[in-house]
Scaffold this active site. Structure first.
Site, mmCIF file in Angstrom:
data_model
loop_
_atom_site.group_PDB
_atom_site.id
_atom_site.type_symbol
_atom_site.label_atom_id
_atom_site.label_comp_id
_atom_site.label_asym_id
_atom_site.label_seq_id
_atom_site.Cartn_x
_atom_site.Cartn_y
_atom_site.Cartn_z
ATOM 1 N N LEU A 170 -1.863 -38.369 -5.310
ATOM 2 C CA LEU A 170 -1.351 -38.142 -3.966
ATOM 3 C C LEU A 170 -1.148 -39.449 -3.205
ATOM 4 O O LEU A 170 -0.073 -39.715 -2.671
ATOM 5 C CB LEU A 170 -2.299 -37.225 -3.197
ATOM 6 C CG LEU A 170 -1.916 -36.953 -1.745
ATOM 7 C CD1 LEU A 170 -0.574 -36.226 -1.662
ATOM 8 C CD2 LEU A 170 -3.011 -36.159 -1.038
ATOM 9 N N ALA A 171 -2.188 -40.274 -3.132
ATOM 10 C CA ALA A 171 -2.069 -41.532 -2.382
ATOM 11 C C ALA A 171 -1.014 -42.436 -2.993
ATOM 12 O O ALA A 171 -0.255 -43.098 -2.273
ATOM 13 C CB ALA A 171 -3.419 -42.244 -2.327
ATOM 14 N N ASP A 172 -0.953 -42.492 -4.319
ATOM 15 C CA ASP A 172 0.068 -43.298 -4.983
ATOM 16 C C ASP A 172 1.461 -42.798 -4.647
ATOM 17 O O ASP A 172 2.383 -43.594 -4.418
ATOM 18 C CB ASP A 172 -0.143 -43.276 -6.497
ATOM 19 C CG ASP A 172 -1.172 -44.290 -6.952
ATOM 20 O OD1 ASP A 172 -0.865 -45.483 -6.926
ATOM 21 O OD2 ASP A 172 -2.286 -43.881 -7.326
ATOM 22 N N SER A 173 1.645 -41.486 -4.651
ATOM 23 C CA SER A 173 2.964 -40.927 -4.373
ATOM 24 C C SER A 173 3.398 -41.224 -2.940
ATOM 25 O O SER A 173 4.549 -41.613 -2.698
ATOM 26 C CB SER A 173 2.958 -39.415 -4.613
ATOM 27 O OG SER A 173 2.685 -39.121 -5.968
ATOM 28 N N GLY A 176 4.278 -44.788 -2.807
ATOM 29 C CA GLY A 176 5.558 -45.046 -3.469
ATOM 30 C C GLY A 176 6.727 -44.725 -2.556
ATOM 31 O O GLY A 176 7.684 -45.506 -2.444
#
Length: 399
Positions: A170-173, A176
């Site tokens: 979630l945090a990566d998305s 991004g």
């Protein structure tokens, strides 16, 4: 599928030096709308996303999505030949995206002074767990840590259960998506100034922004949002409800008019006349009563009947779907949200389409993720290197 020549980012060149998810996802989003993305990986340690999750015939499937619309080459930036080659590539690029720990590029003499010296118009996007400075800057950073630190995990889960982390990046998305936005903002600024700049993106910040006004609430009221499971402190009824055939549906009543329609639908219109029904927060304080009314009505009917009745009543409902349902959902099919991409390694692949539709200059998936280093020789030849140059770099371990 072939991208039209009118793709809005045609002519933009992006060097993707990042690994795993946030940085590479930003590069993917740019490539989806026409940017030429060159994925640069270590010769013997490719992007770990190639090995994340299930694979087919030894080919990582996650990479097929994350690596789409990217040409792939290998380069060891710690080698003198690798450093020199990257600087030559940077001269031709508009954007470099990296996610090394702060100081790593500088250790290789590839920091902002060196990169901007060869290309003053370059935008350098630096994606890290905690940013380029501060007491945590040099710690290893991953999306899981951002989900914990931001307050997301603390408010997720049932009140009497432990904090809950999401079972996906979630945090990566979110980072991004934000990095792609930041890059486009920096490029817009370059259109005014003629100069590039550095984007400092910390994983811990975009997810905090997505959590809304929690810091403001605490600052002004000392309010700390508790875990409430599927309930909302701002409206009710709201949550997931089990149907007679063992499936689940989600109901939302963020609008007062919708909440009233739901009460009429489930045969409890008298609740609308209660003084507390007039505001979402007051309804949330009486969630037990409302959940009993809505949940009991839904539990006596199949999902098909529930969805049909809610639609007829113009009330907000959706089935709780797993990926099997998503793939067959008629709305997703109408939007071509899950599209088919022909891949020379695995044949037809179905994956999420580009993120949004533009009426005049649409994006497209031109190809799925390519093998490690597949375009190395071609990219270096276009850069002006001779076959002997390429052979020498390879012999030196730079490729």
């Amino acid at each position: 599928m072939t991208a039209p020549t009118t793709a809005p980012l045609t002519g933009l060149r992006v060097l993707d030096l990042a690994t795993l998810f946030a940085g590479p996802m930003a590069a993917t989003l740019l490539g989806d709308f026409g940017a030429e993305v060159v994925k640069i990986e270590h010769p013997t340690k490719p992007d770990p996303s190639r090995g994340h999750g299930p694979s087919k015939d030894g080919v990582g499937l996650w990479w097929k999505m994350l690596g789409r619309n990217k040409r792939t080459m290998t380069l060891d930036l710690s080698k003198p030949g690798g450093r020199a080659t990257l600087l030559r590539l940077a001269e031709t690029a508009d954007v470099v995206i990296e996610n090394f720990r702060p100081g790593t590029l500088e250790k290789w003499d590839l920091g902002w002074p060196e990169l901007s010296a060869v290309n003053p118009r370059l935008v350098l996007a630096r994606v890290t767990g905690f940013g380029q400075f501060g007491p945590y800057a040099h710690r290893p950073g991953f999306g899981t840590l951002a989900e914990a630190m931001s307050g997301f995990a603390a408010i997720t889960g049932e009140p009497d259960a432990p904090p809950t982390l999401p079972p996906f990046g979630l945090a990566d998305s979110i980072a991004g998506l934000t990095t792609a936005y930041a890059v486009m903002t920096a490029l817009a600024a370059r259109g005014h100034t003629g100069e590039g700049q550095v984007v400092d993106m910390a994983l811990i910040e975009p997810i905090l922004a997505a959590l809304g006004p929690q810091p403001l609430w605490f600052d002004q009221l000392g309010h700390v949002q508790p875990r409430t499971g599927n309930r909302s402190p701002n409206n009710a009824p709201r949550g997931v409800y089990r149907t007679a055939d063992g499936t689940w549906v989600a109901v939302s009543t963020s609008a007062q008019s919708v909440a009233e329609r739901v009460m009429h639908l489930v045969g409890r219109p008298e609740l609308i006349d209660e003084p507390w029904f007039a505001s979402g927060a007051d309804r949330a304080r009486h969630a037990d009563v409302l959940d009993e009314a809505v949940g009991g009505w839904i539990a006596a009917r199949t999902r098909t009947d529930v969805l049909a009745a809610f639609e007829k009543a113009e009330a907000a409902v959706a089935p709780v779907q797993d990926v099997r349902d998503v793939m067959a959902d008629p709305q997703y099919q109408a939007l071509d949200t899950i599209t088919t991409v022909d891949d020379p390694e695995l044949g037809p692949l179905r994956m999420q389409n580009v993120l949004f539709r533009l009426s005049a200059t649409p994006g497209a998936i031109r190809w799925a993720g390519r093998p490690h280093g597949a375009d190395t020789d071609a990219i270096l030849t276009e850069l002006g290197l001779t076959p002997d140059d390429v052979t020498a770099l390879r012999a030196a371990g730079a490729l």
